[in-house]
Design a protein around this motif. Structure first.
Motif, mmCIF file in Angstrom:
data_model
loop_
_atom_site.group_PDB
_atom_site.id
_atom_site.type_symbol
_atom_site.label_atom_id
_atom_site.label_comp_id
_atom_site.label_asym_id
_atom_site.label_seq_id
_atom_site.Cartn_x
_atom_site.Cartn_y
_atom_site.Cartn_z
ATOM 1 N N ARG A 1 0.814 -1.221 0.000
ATOM 2 C CA ARG A 1 0.000 0.000 0.000
ATOM 3 C C ARG A 1 0.844 1.265 0.000
ATOM 4 O O ARG A 1 0.375 2.348 0.354
ATOM 5 N N LEU A 2 2.104 1.120 -0.420
ATOM 6 C CA LEU A 2 2.996 2.275 -0.388
ATOM 7 C C LEU A 2 2.516 3.378 -1.328
ATOM 8 O O LEU A 2 2.513 4.562 -0.959
ATOM 9 N N LEU A 3 2.097 3.010 -2.535
ATOM 10 C CA LEU A 3 1.661 4.022 -3.490
ATOM 11 C C LEU A 3 0.464 4.798 -2.968
ATOM 12 O O LEU A 3 0.442 6.036 -3.006
ATOM 13 N N SER A 4 -0.534 4.097 -2.453
ATOM 14 C CA SER A 4 -1.712 4.797 -1.937
ATOM 15 C C SER A 4 -1.341 5.650 -0.725
ATOM 16 O O SER A 4 -1.875 6.752 -0.531
ATOM 17 N N GLY A 5 -0.409 5.147 0.092
ATOM 18 C CA GLY A 5 0.022 5.918 1.252
ATOM 19 C C GLY A 5 0.725 7.204 0.846
ATOM 20 O O GLY A 5 0.503 8.261 1.452
ATOM 21 N N LEU A 6 1.561 7.110 -0.195
ATOM 22 C CA LEU A 6 2.233 8.308 -0.690
ATOM 23 C C LEU A 6 1.227 9.303 -1.267
ATOM 24 O O LEU A 6 1.335 10.516 -1.041
ATOM 25 N N LEU A 7 0.246 8.801 -2.002
ATOM 26 C CA LEU A 7 -0.749 9.677 -2.604
ATOM 27 C C LEU A 7 -1.630 10.343 -1.554
ATOM 28 O O LEU A 7 -2.045 11.498 -1.712
ATOM 29 N N GLU A 8 -1.895 9.632 -0.464
ATOM 30 C CA GLU A 8 -2.739 10.198 0.581
ATOM 31 C C GLU A 8 -2.060 11.339 1.333
ATOM 32 O O GLU A 8 -2.710 12.112 2.031
ATOM 33 N N GLN A 9 -0.765 11.442 1.189
ATOM 34 C CA GLN A 9 -0.022 12.509 1.863
ATOM 35 C C GLN A 9 0.085 13.780 1.012
ATOM 36 O O GLN A 9 0.901 14.658 1.314
ATOM 37 N N TRP A 10 -0.760 13.907 -0.011
ATOM 38 C CA TRP A 10 -0.673 15.065 -0.906
ATOM 39 C C TRP A 10 -0.758 16.411 -0.181
ATOM 40 O O TRP A 10 -0.088 17.372 -0.596
ATOM 41 N N PRO A 11 -1.547 16.544 0.908
ATOM 42 C CA PRO A 11 -1.551 17.857 1.580
ATOM 43 C C PRO A 11 -0.172 18.247 2.106
ATOM 44 O O PRO A 11 0.176 19.435 2.124
ATOM 45 N N GLY A 12 0.602 17.240 2.515
ATOM 46 C CA GLY A 12 1.946 17.533 3.002
ATOM 47 C C GLY A 12 2.844 18.058 1.901
ATOM 48 O O GLY A 12 3.646 18.986 2.118
ATOM 49 N N TYR A 13 2.704 17.508 0.692
ATOM 50 C CA TYR A 13 3.508 17.979 -0.434
ATOM 51 C C TYR A 13 3.117 19.409 -0.814
ATOM 52 O O TYR A 13 3.986 20.251 -1.087
ATOM 53 N N VAL A 14 1.810 19.670 -0.835
ATOM 54 C CA VAL A 14 1.338 21.014 -1.188
ATOM 55 C C VAL A 14 1.806 22.035 -0.149
ATOM 56 O O VAL A 14 2.270 23.132 -0.491
ATOM 57 N N ALA A 15 1.685 21.675 1.126
ATOM 58 C CA ALA A 15 2.109 22.592 2.192
ATOM 59 C C ALA A 15 3.609 22.860 2.111
ATOM 60 O O ALA A 15 4.063 23.998 2.298
ATOM 61 N N TYR A 16 4.380 21.810 1.805
ATOM 62 C CA TYR A 16 5.828 21.978 1.679
ATOM 63 C C TYR A 16 6.170 22.923 0.528
ATOM 64 O O TYR A 16 6.965 23.858 0.681
ATOM 65 N N LEU A 17 5.561 22.688 -0.634
ATOM 66 C CA LEU A 17 5.840 23.528 -1.795
ATOM 67 C C LEU A 17 5.443 24.980 -1.543
ATOM 68 O O LEU A 17 6.187 25.914 -1.894
ATOM 69 N N ALA A 18 4.269 25.167 -0.912
ATOM 70 C CA ALA A 18 3.792 26.527 -0.655
ATOM 71 C C ALA A 18 4.729 27.267 0.308
ATOM 72 O O ALA A 18 5.104 28.421 0.061
ATOM 73 N N SER A 19 5.120 26.599 1.386
ATOM 74 C CA SER A 19 5.977 27.264 2.370
ATOM 75 C C SER A 19 7.404 27.435 1.857
ATOM 76 O O SER A 19 8.070 28.424 2.156
ATOM 77 N N TYR A 20 7.889 26.467 1.060
ATOM 78 C CA TYR A 20 9.214 26.602 0.453
ATOM 79 C C TYR A 20 9.237 27.830 -0.452
ATOM 80 O O TYR A 20 10.165 28.649 -0.395
ATOM 81 N N ALA A 21 8.195 27.952 -1.283
ATOM 82 C CA ALA A 21 8.109 29.110 -2.177
ATOM 83 C C ALA A 21 8.025 30.404 -1.372
ATOM 84 O O ALA A 21 8.624 31.422 -1.744
ATOM 85 N N TYR A 22 7.302 30.364 -0.256
ATOM 86 C CA TYR A 22 7.148 31.564 0.561
ATOM 87 C C TYR A 22 8.485 31.992 1.167
ATOM 88 O O TYR A 22 8.849 33.182 1.146
ATOM 89 N N VAL A 23 9.248 31.028 1.689
ATOM 90 C CA VAL A 23 10.555 31.366 2.245
ATOM 91 C C VAL A 23 11.475 31.903 1.154
ATOM 92 O O VAL A 23 12.243 32.850 1.373
ATOM 93 N N ALA A 24 11.389 31.311 -0.047
ATOM 94 C CA ALA A 24 12.192 31.799 -1.160
ATOM 95 C C ALA A 24 11.843 33.253 -1.482
ATOM 96 O O ALA A 24 12.728 34.083 -1.745
ATOM 97 N N VAL A 25 10.546 33.568 -1.461
ATOM 98 C CA VAL A 25 10.108 34.939 -1.734
ATOM 99 C C VAL A 25 10.583 35.881 -0.629
ATOM 100 O O VAL A 25 11.012 37.012 -0.906
ATOM 101 N N VAL A 26 10.515 35.431 0.619
ATOM 102 C CA VAL A 26 11.015 36.255 1.726
ATOM 103 C C VAL A 26 12.497 36.554 1.534
ATOM 104 O O VAL A 26 12.956 37.690 1.731
#
Length: 227
Positions: free
Chosen positions: A45-70
């Motif tokens: 169930r690794l693939l489904s587990g990775l896919l279920e963590q999509w909010p974590g990927y989105v939050a990481y990308l958003a905050s990474y971009a924000y720190v880059a902008v800062v």
């Protein structure tokens, strides 16, 4: 208003302040990735587990971009500063302090979205908005200080630059408050949309509000001829 200090021992070039700040930003960006974990799922169930963590990927990308902008905004501001003094160091510390808080609300939002509890999502979005508003407020103090200390700036810096930058910071404070209220009272995802839009605004205007592409085009537009 110029208010040169009599204590020359408090003055220094900006190299140490920028080097220290760059180190802090690097640590903050590194901490963001620590919230991404291997999913705890049974075999097969690794693939489904990775896919279920999509909010974590989105939050990481958003905050990474924000720190880059800062970082981009921080670099742009210090490129206009010729000397640092004690007051500038303290307002710079406030920017670093609030930026360093970003990994925490990022993890809170990520966990809340994965748990699918509506009330927790509302609280998480409101909490992220609070930290975002504090970050913009720290920039407001930073820009306000430099707007009043022309003696710290390079001679070629426009007198309009840092007073205009205070408007950018105020826009952020206001929109984060709105995002928090919408996210808590209406719909969490609606608040998240504002979280995505704000870093884009600060990226586009990282060189300065009145130097943004749209503002420059308006400034260059010839006045309408009289009838």
């Amino acid at each position: 208003m110029n208010r040169p200090t009599d204590d020359i021992g408090n003055r220094s070039d900006t190299s140490r302040a920028t080097a220290f700040s760059d180190s802090v930003f690097a640590i903050i960006i590194t901490l963001l990735v620590l919230d991404l974990r291997v999913p705890d799922v049974p075999p097969g169930r690794l693939l489904s587990g990775l896919l279920e963590q999509w909010p974590g990927y989105v939050a990481y990308l958003a905050s990474y971009a924000y720190v880059a902008v800062v970082w981009l905004n921080h670099k742009s501001a210090f490129n206009r500063v010729k000397e640092s003094d004690r007051g500038l160091h303290w307002v710079n510390f406030s920017v670093l302090f609030t930026t360093a808080l970003l990994p925490f609300p990022t993890a809170v939002v990520s966990d809340a979205l994965q748990e699918n509890d509506q009330q927790d999502q509302r609280v998480a979005v409101a909490f992220y908005a609070l930290i975002g508003a504090l970050l913009c407020a720290s920039w407001l103090a930073f820009f306000h200080y430099l707007a009043r200390r022309r003696d710290l700036l390079k001679e070629e810096v426009s007198e309009r630059h840092f007073p205009a930058e205070r408007v950018r910071a105020l826009v952020g404070v206001a929109l984060y408050v709105v995002a928090g209220l919408i996210g808590y009272l209406v719909a969490p995802l609606a608040g998240l949309v504002i979280f995505v839009v704000l870093p884009v605004f600060y990226a586009v205007t990282s060189g300065g509000l009145y130097q943004a592409p749209l503002t420059r085009r308006i400034a260059r537009r010839p006045p309408a001829s009289g009838s």
